[in-house]
Design an enzyme around this catalytic site. Structure first.
Site, PDB file in Angstrom:
ATOM      1  N   THR A 150      38.361  37.320  36.278  1.00  0.00           N
ATOM      2  CA  THR A 150      38.960  38.330  37.141  1.00  0.00           C
ATOM      3  C   THR A 150      40.477  38.248  37.175  1.00  0.00           C
ATOM      4  OG1 THR A 150      39.145  39.020  39.463  1.00  0.00           O
ATOM      5  CG2 THR A 150      38.645  36.729  39.074  1.00  0.00           C
ATOM      6  N   TYR A 170      37.776  33.194  46.592  1.00  0.00           N
ATOM      7  CA  TYR A 170      37.127  33.855  45.452  1.00  0.00           C
ATOM      8  C   TYR A 170      37.886  33.561  44.165  1.00  0.00           C
ATOM      9  CZ  TYR A 170      35.951  37.640  42.206  1.00  0.00           C
ATOM     10  OH  TYR A 170      35.603  38.354  41.082  1.00  0.00           O
ATOM     11  N   LYS A 198      36.535  31.522  40.896  1.00  0.00           N
ATOM     12  CA  LYS A 198      36.550  32.133  39.564  1.00  0.00           C
ATOM     13  C   LYS A 198      37.377  31.306  38.579  1.00  0.00           C
ATOM     14  CE  LYS A 198      34.084  35.925  39.208  1.00  0.00           C
ATOM     15  NZ  LYS A 198      33.038  36.052  38.149  1.00  0.00           N
ATOM     16  N   GLU A 243      42.052  38.336  39.789  1.00  0.00           N
ATOM     17  CA  GLU A 243      42.375  37.580  40.998  1.00  0.00           C
ATOM     18  C   GLU A 243      42.752  36.133  40.687  1.00  0.00           C
ATOM     19  OE1 GLU A 243      42.633  38.519  44.223  1.00  0.00           O
ATOM     20  OE2 GLU A 243      42.169  40.620  43.802  1.00  0.00           O
TER      21      GLU A 243
END
Length: 337
Positions: free
Chosen positions: A134, A159, A163, A136
């Site tokens: 991701t 999160y 990840k 992010e």
């Protein structure tokens, strides 16, 4: 000799990405197996129902109960299916929710990757593996935009950290054990079946409620956050292309364009014939404790190696999503827009 049917295993198959990927693979003649979690409603296939209406009768699609935190279920399913390709899309994928459920997010989104890789290694499978990563992972510093495969990672949420663990453990297993594992660093990708708690669907569904006079406002958080938004079905094609390569590698998948939440709201209101300044309210609850401000992906590597490029531009994406939600709710946009 007849050509062997490829077998694929998809975790997170009932989500947006899993649904589009399953549809793509079935169209390509794959035998598809998917991991689903047992929940209290028993039935959570609304996205699959929408995109693959006959899925319950499709002999090439089988759904298995299991969980990324349950290594025994993963071992059993993989031993029984022995897939040629594995796509790990399962995660607790909502960034703000990850601040409220950090441990669960770490277990499913991070350690779940390790459970899957260890199961593949223990069974000595030769499966090619796609790990969904991701944008992010990045800090969102505008000075580092556009972000590519070499941009330093500095996540700002539980999160993102989970990840990052998944990304790095995938890389380590690739380098240590010679496993075919590719990380897809996918920037934001939306669609008609995006989860309703994500800001893009909150906006399109909120506009529907306003047009139906059910609500007066859409409640939002940070309007200034800037994202690189693409169309989910195209991004799943990129994921598939990664596993068709001779060598595993990591790829950024993005459009290279950045738009703010405010721009998404303005464009959607323009289509609906609404004054965007009058349809929203800000609630601090929806603001993240630590925001990634500016994301813009550089997908040059994917263009060159995978021969992939995005086709759906920002305004078309907004139109697709709003028209889809209006159609479901029997709203005639032509009377408004």
């Amino acid at each position: 000799m007849a050509k062997k049917t490829k077998v694929a295993f998809i975790t997170g198959i009932t989500g947006q990405d899993g649904t589009y990927l399953a549809k793509l693979l079935l169209e390509k003649g794959y035998e598809v197996h998917g991991l689903i979690r047992r929940n209290s409603t028993l039935y959570n296939y609304d996205k699959i129902d929408q995109e693959i209406p006959d899925h319950q009768k499709n002999k090439n699609l089988t759904l298995h109960y299991g969980d990324m935190t349950d290594s025994v279920s993963l071992l059993t399913i993989l031993e029984n299916t022995r897939p040629d390709e594995i796509y790990n899309l399962a995660a607790q994928s909502h960034v703000r929710v990850s601040f409220e459920t950090p441990l669960y997010t770490a277990q499913t989104t991070g350690i779940g990757v390790l459970n899957l890789l260890e199961a593949v290694r223990a069974l000595k499978l030769k499966s090619k593996i796609y790990q969904a990563s991701t944008s992010e992972l990045y800090s969102g510093d505008p000075k580092q935009a556009p972000q590519n495969e070499l941009t330093p990672f500095k996540p700002k949420s539980p999160y993102g950290v989970a990840k990052l663990y998944g990304f790095e453990i995938a890389r380590i297993y690739r380098e240590s054990y010679g496993m075919f594992i590719s990380n897809g660093i996918l920037f934001n990708h939306e669609s008609e079946i995006r989860g309703e708690s994500f800001v893009t669907r909150k906006i399109t569904l909120g506009i529907c409620d306003i047009l139906l006079k059910k609500e007066k406002y859409i409640t939002l958080g940070n309007l200034d956050a800037k994202r690189d938004w693409g169309y989910a079905p195209e991004y799943m094609e990129a994921a598939w292309k990664m596993l068709q390569q001779k060598k595993p590698d990591d790829f950024v998948i993005a459009t290279g364009e950045t738009h703010s939440v405010k721009e998404f709201l303005i464009e959607a209101c323009k289509i609906a014939g609404l004054d965007w300044k009058k349809v929203y309210k800000i609630n601090k609850y929806y603001k993240r404790p630590n925001e990634v401000d500016h994301l813009c992906g550089d997908a040059k590597k994917a263009r060159k190696v995978l021969k992939w490029k995005p086709k759906t531009k920002f305004k078309k994406l907004v139109k697709i999503m709003l028209e889809s939600d209006c159609k479901k709710k029997k709203i005639n946009l032509q009377k408004n827009g």
